[in-house]
Design a protein around this motif. Sequence first.
Motif, PDB file in Angstrom:
ATOM      1  N   GLU A 167      41.479  48.736  48.198  1.00  0.00           N
ATOM      2  CA  GLU A 167      42.864  49.042  47.835  1.00  0.00           C
ATOM      3  C   GLU A 167      43.839  48.548  48.906  1.00  0.00           C
ATOM      4  N   ALA A 168      43.470  48.715  50.176  1.00  0.00           N
ATOM      5  CA  ALA A 168      44.328  48.251  51.276  1.00  0.00           C
ATOM      6  C   ALA A 168      44.457  46.729  51.259  1.00  0.00           C
ATOM      7  N   VAL A 169      43.353  46.048  50.999  1.00  0.00           N
ATOM      8  CA  VAL A 169      43.377  44.579  50.949  1.00  0.00           C
ATOM      9  C   VAL A 169      44.211  44.114  49.750  1.00  0.00           C
ATOM     10  N   ALA A 170      44.012  44.733  48.594  1.00  0.00           N
ATOM     11  CA  ALA A 170      44.787  44.363  47.404  1.00  0.00           C
ATOM     12  C   ALA A 170      46.284  44.577  47.641  1.00  0.00           C
ATOM     13  N   ALA A 171      46.635  45.684  48.274  1.00  0.00           N
ATOM     14  CA  ALA A 171      48.046  45.959  48.560  1.00  0.00           C
ATOM     15  C   ALA A 171      48.612  44.940  49.544  1.00  0.00           C
ATOM     16  N   TYR A 172      47.825  44.556  50.541  1.00  0.00           N
ATOM     17  CA  TYR A 172      48.292  43.606  51.547  1.00  0.00           C
ATOM     18  C   TYR A 172      48.581  42.234  50.924  1.00  0.00           C
ATOM     19  N   PHE A 173      47.683  41.759  50.079  1.00  0.00           N
ATOM     20  CA  PHE A 173      47.871  40.448  49.460  1.00  0.00           C
ATOM     21  C   PHE A 173      48.825  40.500  48.270  1.00  0.00           C
ATOM     22  N   GLY A 174      49.011  41.676  47.703  1.00  0.00           N
ATOM     23  CA  GLY A 174      49.981  41.862  46.626  1.00  0.00           C
ATOM     24  C   GLY A 174      49.807  40.895  45.469  1.00  0.00           C
ATOM     25  N   SER A 175      50.898  40.283  45.058  1.00  0.00           N
ATOM     26  CA  SER A 175      50.895  39.409  43.882  1.00  0.00           C
ATOM     27  C   SER A 175      50.204  38.069  44.122  1.00  0.00           C
ATOM     28  N   HIS A 176      49.751  37.813  45.333  1.00  0.00           N
ATOM     29  CA  HIS A 176      49.017  36.574  45.608  1.00  0.00           C
ATOM     30  C   HIS A 176      47.614  36.610  45.015  1.00  0.00           C
ATOM     31  N   ILE A 177      47.153  37.817  44.642  1.00  0.00           N
ATOM     32  CA  ILE A 177      45.850  37.981  44.001  1.00  0.00           C
ATOM     33  C   ILE A 177      46.097  38.441  42.575  1.00  0.00           C
ATOM     34  N   LYS A 178      45.533  37.733  41.625  1.00  0.00           N
ATOM     35  CA  LYS A 178      45.769  38.036  40.208  1.00  0.00           C
ATOM     36  C   LYS A 178      44.702  38.937  39.599  1.00  0.00           C
ATOM     37  N   GLY A 179      43.629  39.205  40.326  1.00  0.00           N
ATOM     38  CA  GLY A 179      42.550  40.031  39.794  1.00  0.00           C
ATOM     39  C   GLY A 179      42.168  41.135  40.757  1.00  0.00           C
ATOM     40  N   PRO A 180      41.045  41.782  40.485  1.00  0.00           N
ATOM     41  CA  PRO A 180      40.606  42.889  41.336  1.00  0.00           C
ATOM     42  C   PRO A 180      40.052  42.423  42.679  1.00  0.00           C
ATOM     43  N   VAL A 181      39.977  43.361  43.611  1.00  0.00           N
ATOM     44  CA  VAL A 181      39.348  43.134  44.914  1.00  0.00           C
ATOM     45  C   VAL A 181      38.106  44.018  44.952  1.00  0.00           C
ATOM     46  N   GLU A 182      36.972  43.401  45.248  1.00  0.00           N
ATOM     47  CA  GLU A 182      35.716  44.147  45.390  1.00  0.00           C
ATOM     48  C   GLU A 182      35.326  44.179  46.861  1.00  0.00           C
ATOM     49  N   ARG A 183      34.727  45.289  47.301  1.00  0.00           N
ATOM     50  CA  ARG A 183      34.259  45.402  48.687  1.00  0.00           C
ATOM     51  C   ARG A 183      32.782  45.761  48.687  1.00  0.00           C
ATOM     52  N   PHE A 184      32.059  45.125  49.601  1.00  0.00           N
ATOM     53  CA  PHE A 184      30.640  45.385  49.791  1.00  0.00           C
ATOM     54  C   PHE A 184      30.415  45.730  51.259  1.00  0.00           C
ATOM     55  N   GLU A 185      29.699  46.820  51.510  1.00  0.00           N
ATOM     56  CA  GLU A 185      29.439  47.273  52.875  1.00  0.00           C
ATOM     57  C   GLU A 185      28.120  46.695  53.384  1.00  0.00           C
ATOM     58  N   LEU A 186      28.132  46.243  54.629  1.00  0.00           N
ATOM     59  CA  LEU A 186      26.964  45.643  55.265  1.00  0.00           C
ATOM     60  C   LEU A 186      26.739  46.316  56.620  1.00  0.00           C
ATOM     61  N   PRO A 187      26.250  47.552  56.618  1.00  0.00           N
ATOM     62  CA  PRO A 187      26.147  48.327  57.860  1.00  0.00           C
ATOM     63  C   PRO A 187      25.214  47.721  58.909  1.00  0.00           C
TER      64      PRO A 187
END
Length: 115
Positions: free
Chosen positions: A44-64
């Motif tokens: 959500e933070a990444v999607a908000a930061y890029f705003g309208s520059h991204i037209k689709g969803p942002v997915e996150r994957f954790e790699l501990p």
Amino acid sequence: MSKKVRLGELCHARSGDKNDIANVGVICFDPAHYNWLVENLTAEAVAAYFGSHIKGPVERFELPRIAAVNFLLHGALGGGVTRSLMVDGHGKGVSAIMLDILLDAPATDDISRAA
């Protein structure tokens, strides 16, 4: 008010592309910051930061095991390399942009050592 830190002060990143999807890996310099990274650098933070520059969803994957998170930014490349009029249709510079995100600085007691 909490102190802010530029993501690039605590992490480095790599990015690339596949079609119209930018792929960005963010890796902690110090594995002790991993829990802070997971808590603060959300999709959500990444999607908000890029705003309208991204037209689709942002997915996150954790790699501990490598103290990293990976993001897929759908619709971030103007249709893909061969269809885009963007200057960086390959997505190579997306990681540099992401490292400029300002997040709440980790508190000393919030840092836990990765095993």
